[in-house]
Design an enzyme around this catalytic site. Structure first.
Site, PDB file in Angstrom:
ATOM      1  N   GLU A 179       0.886  -1.287   0.135  1.00 31.83           N
ATOM      2  CA  GLU A 179      -0.019  -0.203   0.094  1.00 31.83           C
ATOM      3  C   GLU A 179       0.947   1.254   0.074  1.00 31.83           C
ATOM      4  OE1 GLU A 179      -4.224  -1.224   2.184  1.00 31.83           O
ATOM      5  OE2 GLU A 179      -2.654  -0.804   3.293  1.00 31.83           O
ATOM      6  N   CYS A 239       3.582   8.823   0.287  1.00 30.00           N
ATOM      7  CA  CYS A 239       4.304   7.807   1.284  1.00 30.00           C
ATOM      8  C   CYS A 239       4.416   6.512   0.607  1.00 30.00           C
ATOM      9  CB  CYS A 239       3.181   7.727   2.452  1.00 30.00           C
ATOM     10  SG  CYS A 239       3.788   6.435   3.558  1.00 30.00           S
ATOM     11  N   CYS A 280       6.971  -6.536   7.089  1.00 27.57           N
ATOM     12  CA  CYS A 280       7.952  -5.692   8.044  1.00 27.57           C
ATOM     13  C   CYS A 280       8.418  -6.737   8.960  1.00 27.57           C
ATOM     14  CB  CYS A 280       7.505  -4.498   8.601  1.00 27.57           C
ATOM     15  SG  CYS A 280       8.975  -3.457   9.526  1.00 27.57           S
ATOM     16  N   CYS A 326       7.169  -3.929  15.690  1.00 25.40           N
ATOM     17  CA  CYS A 326       6.543  -3.176  16.325  1.00 25.40           C
ATOM     18  C   CYS A 326       5.248  -3.443  17.152  1.00 25.40           C
ATOM     19  CB  CYS A 326       6.576  -1.754  15.631  1.00 25.40           C
ATOM     20  SG  CYS A 326       8.299  -1.264  15.318  1.00 25.40           S
ATOM     21  N   CYS A 381       2.045  -1.436  15.447  1.00 26.61           N
ATOM     22  CA  CYS A 381       1.940  -1.191  14.167  1.00 26.61           C
ATOM     23  C   CYS A 381       1.361  -2.500  13.395  1.00 26.61           C
ATOM     24  CB  CYS A 381       3.695  -1.062  13.379  1.00 26.61           C
ATOM     25  SG  CYS A 381       3.421  -1.038  11.582  1.00 26.61           S
ATOM     26  N   GLY A 407       7.200  -1.587   5.599  1.00 23.65           N
ATOM     27  CA  GLY A 407       8.468  -2.021   5.897  1.00 23.65           C
ATOM     28  C   GLY A 407       9.621  -1.073   6.543  1.00 23.65           C
ATOM     29  N   GLU A 408      10.582  -1.322   6.769  1.00 21.57           N
ATOM     30  CA  GLU A 408      11.602  -0.928   7.512  1.00 21.57           C
ATOM     31  C   GLU A 408      12.691  -0.343   6.175  1.00 21.57           C
ATOM     32  OE1 GLU A 408      14.563   1.026   8.571  1.00 21.57           O
ATOM     33  OE2 GLU A 408      13.355   0.679  10.329  1.00 21.57           O
ATOM     34  N   SER A 437      12.758   6.960   6.657  1.00 21.70           N
ATOM     35  CA  SER A 437      12.434   6.850   8.362  1.00 21.70           C
ATOM     36  C   SER A 437      12.974   5.285   8.694  1.00 21.70           C
ATOM     37  CB  SER A 437      11.192   6.962   8.398  1.00 21.70           C
ATOM     38  OG  SER A 437      10.589   6.648   9.682  1.00 21.70           O
ATOM     39  N   HIS A 474       9.541   7.086  19.754  1.00 25.25           N
ATOM     40  CA  HIS A 474       8.572   6.648  20.279  1.00 25.25           C
ATOM     41  C   HIS A 474       8.569   6.271  21.823  1.00 25.25           C
ATOM     42  CE1 HIS A 474       7.228   6.623  16.390  1.00 25.25           C
ATOM     43  NE2 HIS A 474       7.491   5.308  16.016  1.00 25.25           N
ATOM     44  N   ASN A 487      -2.825   5.956  16.060  1.00 24.21           N
ATOM     45  CA  ASN A 487      -4.072   5.520  15.268  1.00 24.21           C
ATOM     46  C   ASN A 487      -4.481   4.066  15.467  1.00 24.21           C
ATOM     47  OD1 ASN A 487      -3.937   8.164  13.803  1.00 24.21           O
ATOM     48  ND2 ASN A 487      -1.915   7.176  13.029  1.00 24.21           N
ATOM     49  N   CYS A 525      -0.419   6.516   9.865  1.00 22.53           N
ATOM     50  CA  CYS A 525       0.690   5.707  10.291  1.00 22.53           C
ATOM     51  C   CYS A 525       0.614   4.742  10.898  1.00 22.53           C
ATOM     52  CB  CYS A 525       1.698   6.884  11.122  1.00 22.53           C
ATOM     53  SG  CYS A 525       2.164   8.350  10.352  1.00 22.53           S
TER      54      CYS A 525
END
Length: 392
Positions: free
Chosen positions: A86, A112, A119, A123, A126, A169-170, A201, A226, A300, A343
């Protein structure tokens, strides 16, 4: 079949003869928006046929798109192997016109993009992490997201956009391909998106931050922090076991940045977990001596999440404390919240989910038409904040 978007101009010149044809091909794809080699009419017919037998121009097919009430658009793309990712188009400023109809200010956009299918960082906040990692995206698959979205929204070649590697992803876990995508995007004969308009990022892979710095790409760096203690950060982000806060901060201090720029620290604010003034005090201390900007992000919520969204007043108090102690601090707008495009909400769809959604909205022919069919969702999000709100 090879993906022609995987090639820098220099690499294409090495496989196309005569090499001046490579520049023509680049201009057709990136400047003129050609969808096929047949459209490249200044190339000999024999060359066009050979190119068609060896390369594909479009590595991604748009399966579906959704439009938020704030005009953000989320796209679900499918790669040649069936993998799905996405991406999100984020309108940042609307077009302004003079009374006579002339353009006063052109619309501004941020795209974005995803760098991996899934990923592996794990986290806890996420949704993308729930799927684990399937594979890395190639440079051309990263570039393809931007190219497709620009064409689908009729964003002219000369209109510069910002790119943030903040999707699925990272990015630093796929550094080779992400770095190559940066090079391809900045080609003057391509999309000409300057590195200073590209933000990478990372969840804090300290060793990869050093490698990124050594590449000296000129991109902006964003750190997903975070938390202000290793105990909490490890709970939120397992990568902290390998690279704790001290290691991340040391890598940031050694990272080369433009004197006019700052390192962006993304701080996801979670209700009653990391939103206190004490957290703000610790964060100020951590950033001492670093040319930093803090971007506060509302958590979110998504299905199955264990965390809560902070109150607006809490966010403002946190922001005010940071500002009062000399740290540039913004509150990020939660764009696309009503379509799960904000996010931490991007996630590869299961085949069952895709089939169910495609019954109501089918955009499978968008790759040919470059016109995204959209479904508009109603939003109840009223995320108004004081001061300057920002999406990096």
């Amino acid at each position: 079949m090879k993906n022609i978007l995987d090639y820098t101009l220099k690499e294409l010149e090495e496989v196309i003869s005569p090499k001046f044809r490579a520049k023509q091909i680049y201009e057709w794809i990136y400047k003129k928006g050609a969808n096929s080699f047949d459209e490249m009419t200044n190339l000999p017919q024999e060359m066009r046929e050979k190119l068609k037998s060896e390369f594909v121009v479009e590595p991604l097919k748009c399966v579906r798109s959704e439009t938020s009430s704030d005009k953000s658009v989320k796209y679900l793309f499918e790669a040649a192997d069936g993998s799905r990712i996405e991406s999100v188009l984020l309108p940042m400023k609307e077009e302004l016109t003079h009374e006579d109809g002339g353009i006063k200010r052109h619309a501004r956009y941020t795209i974005c993009v995803s760098s991996q299918v899934g990923c592996r960082m794990g986290c806890s906040f996420c949704l993308t992490a729930k799927s684990g990692l399937t594979r890395n995206l190639s440079a051309g698959e990263i570039v393809g997201q931007i190219l497709w979205i620009k064409k689908a929204n009729n964003i002219p070649y000369e209109r510069r956009i910002n790119v943030v590697y903040m999707g699925m992803g990272e990015p630093l876990d796929n550094l080779t391909n992400v770095a190559k995508a940066v090079h391809i995007l900045k080609e003057n004969d391509g999309l000409a998106i300057a590195p200073r308009r590209q933000t990478i990022s990372t969840s804090g892979l300290a060793s990869q931050i050093k490698k990124l710095g050594d590449l000296n790409l000129g991109v902006l760096l964003a750190i997903s922090l975070h938390a202000t203690t290793d105990e909490l950060r490890t709970k939120l982000m397992p990568i902290n076991k390998a690279y704790n806060i001290e290691a991340v901060m040391q890598a940031v201090r050694e990272f080369p940045i433009d004197m006019r720029k700052r390192v962006l620290f993304e701080y996801l604010v979670i209700k009653d977990l990391n939103d206190s003034i004490n957290d703000a005090k610790t964060l100020v201390k951590l950033l001492h001596g670093i040319k930093a900007k803090v971007n506060l992000i509302y958590f979110n919520p998504h299905e199955g999440s264990q965390y809560g969204r902070p109150e607006r007043e809490t966010m403002i108090k946190f922001q005010d404390y940071m500002a009062a102690h000399g740290v540039t601090c913004t509150i990020r707008q939660s764009k696309g919240l009503d379509i799960s495009a904000a996010c931490g909400q991007l996630k590869e769809r299961s085949k069952e989910d895709v089939k169910a959604n495609e019954k109501s909205t089918n955009a499978s022919d968008n790759s040919a038409k470059f016109k995204a069919q959209t479904t508009t969702s109603k939003s109840t999000n009223t995320n108004n904040t004081r001061g300057k709100n920002e999406l990096a």
